[in-house]
Design a protein around this motif. Sequence first.
Motif, short mmCIF file in Angstrom:
data_model
loop_
_atom_site.label_atom_id
_atom_site.label_comp_id
_atom_site.label_asym_id
_atom_site.label_seq_id
_atom_site.Cartn_x
_atom_site.Cartn_y
_atom_site.Cartn_z
N ASP A 90 0.79 -1.23 0.07
CA ASP A 90 -0.04 0.05 -0.11
C ASP A 90 0.93 1.33 0.16
OD1 ASP A 90 -2.36 -1.43 0.19
OD2 ASP A 90 -1.92 -1.95 2.16
N ILE A 91 2.06 0.96 0.73
CA ILE A 91 2.99 2.32 0.56
C ILE A 91 4.18 2.06 0.23
CG2 ILE A 91 4.02 3.88 2.06
CD1 ILE A 91 2.15 3.86 4.24
N SER A 92 4.80 2.45 -0.82
CA SER A 92 6.06 2.15 -1.49
C SER A 92 7.00 3.34 -1.57
CB SER A 92 5.77 1.61 -2.99
OG SER A 92 5.37 0.30 -3.07
N PHE A 93 8.37 3.06 -1.64
CA PHE A 93 9.25 4.02 -1.36
C PHE A 93 10.20 4.09 -2.67
CE2 PHE A 93 8.54 3.89 3.04
CZ PHE A 93 8.83 5.01 3.67
N ILE A 94 10.78 5.07 -3.26
CA ILE A 94 11.83 5.27 -4.08
C ILE A 94 12.82 6.29 -3.28
CG2 ILE A 94 12.53 6.41 -6.41
CD1 ILE A 94 9.40 6.39 -6.86
N ALA A 169 5.22 -2.15 -8.18
CA ALA A 169 4.53 -3.54 -8.78
C ALA A 169 3.55 -3.90 -8.11
CB ALA A 169 5.99 -4.19 -8.36
N ASN A 170 3.08 -3.25 -7.08
CA ASN A 170 1.92 -3.93 -6.28
C ASN A 170 0.67 -2.92 -6.06
OD1 ASN A 170 3.09 -6.54 -5.36
ND2 ASN A 170 4.51 -5.16 -4.47
N GLY A 171 0.89 -1.86 -6.82
CA GLY A 171 -0.31 -1.00 -7.17
C GLY A 171 -0.47 -0.13 -5.81
N PRO A 172 0.61 0.49 -5.36
CA PRO A 172 0.37 1.13 -3.89
C PRO A 172 -0.63 2.34 -4.02
CG PRO A 172 2.47 2.02 -4.99
CD PRO A 172 1.88 0.81 -5.88
#
Length: 533
Positions: A90-94, A169-172
């Motif tokens: 649900d929450i992704s980082f760059i 990738a997981n639709g955050p």
Amino acid sequence: MSTVLEVENLSVTFRQEGGETRAVRGVSFTVGKGETVAIVGESGSGKSVTALSTVSLLPEAAEVSGSVRYQGTEMVGASEKALRQVRGNDISFIFQEPMTSLNPLHTLEKQIAESLLLHQGLTGERARRRIVELLEKVGIREAESRLGAYPHQLSGGQRQRVMIAMALANGPELLIADEPTTALDVTIQAQILELLADLKRAEGMSLLFITHDLGIVRRFADRVCVMQNGKIVEQGPTATIFDSPQHPYTRKLLAAESTGGPAPVPSNAATILGTRDLRVWFPITRGLLRRTVGHVKAVNAATLTVREGETLGIVGESGSGKTTLALALMRLVSSQGPVVFRGTDIQGWKTKALQPLRRDMQIVFQDPFGSLSPRMTIEQIVAEGLWVHEGAYTEDARNKVATILREVGLDPSMMSRYPHEFSGGQRQRIAIARAMILRPRLLVLDEPTSALDMTVQVQIVELLRQLQQKYRLGYLFISHDLRVVRALAHKVMVMKQGDVVEAGDVREIFENPQSEYTRALMAAAFDLKARVA
């Protein structure tokens, strides 16, 4: 607008060795669905710690209080199982530097597949199709043929695109981007920002964007939170913050841009360095006998001069040959063509003959933390050139170290400290002191300000101007930050894939660029709004 992330009275304290550091102090803000919120401030202001706190990615030494709610669910104190469901899903980082985030031993396919397996259970051909789809979505050309590539085989922009693909990738619902464009060329930076804007619209994501570049914030964010010393000192809609800043620190950040230009070059200034049609080609060898089958043409037919008190700015994208040209002029890589230093052609000179000249030509690198030995004190680092060229380290040499430290704005009482005890701007001043201790005639500055906060950039540019005027230094200034080039350079050389596409007076190049490539660089640097709107 519904709220995706709600942070309320968040505080983070690091306790170690009997002491404590309060990194975040009572921070509160929200991120709405489909909204871009930027957190800005200088290094050490608490921006990244705040972002990492959202899903408890802080080290064990951190004590967290307050509330972080993702779509109403409390993250502070949540179980590891609950956090794992949110992280990457649900929450992704760059992150800022993809080379430290990507595994150098794994292919792109394996790294992205790991996330798909962990969060979605995808394997085999289904996973492969999803990976290709993701890479194409972020602009990786011929994506299927790149699945077996390793991170070192990609450019900086491509690696950052792969990081974005992994984050998507997981639709955050929420994407947290921590300085994702700081180390990139202006054209690549514009492409990445445009990509993020497009993806945000297409996927309906929310974006928490952490940066020290206010130019990006103005053109990219809906709302801004300004952080100083762990606190949010001001927040509000982007237009309001930029047009009518209320807090003195916000006004200071907005004013932090290098303006003006360098002092004029005296008409009778002697030429320090010159070359004509300089070429640097690296042979490509194959077979058992290592026969030369071609060349990597790093620099083609470069012609230039640098006079006393003059700065030549060299600009262009990564891989254009900027640094290779500078290293060739310093005789640190092989080249063909004359290298005339202070009236003498030193091309072909042996190492021993060149050594006395080394004190007259010095270099300052982009990352001072990487170029300063962590095992040496500041005194040892700055004095290293004196030991090499003058032998014994006398009391007079120690006085020279103290003098040059004062000149670059550092207290000589700091001489016994180590690099890790200083800020980024202070480390860059130490690197400049190390180069200046021998009173060189030519200084090569390879991206010396790109990793620094805007306020620190202004200080370093002003320091370089003062040193140049005082000692009539010649500078070769390599940078992708065209604003800094405009503030420091007298002349500009634009490079692309080893070729010099345009060169001339800085005002002429900036106001009336002749080549399409130069116009593209200028548009990327000064007109990002049109590209990311």
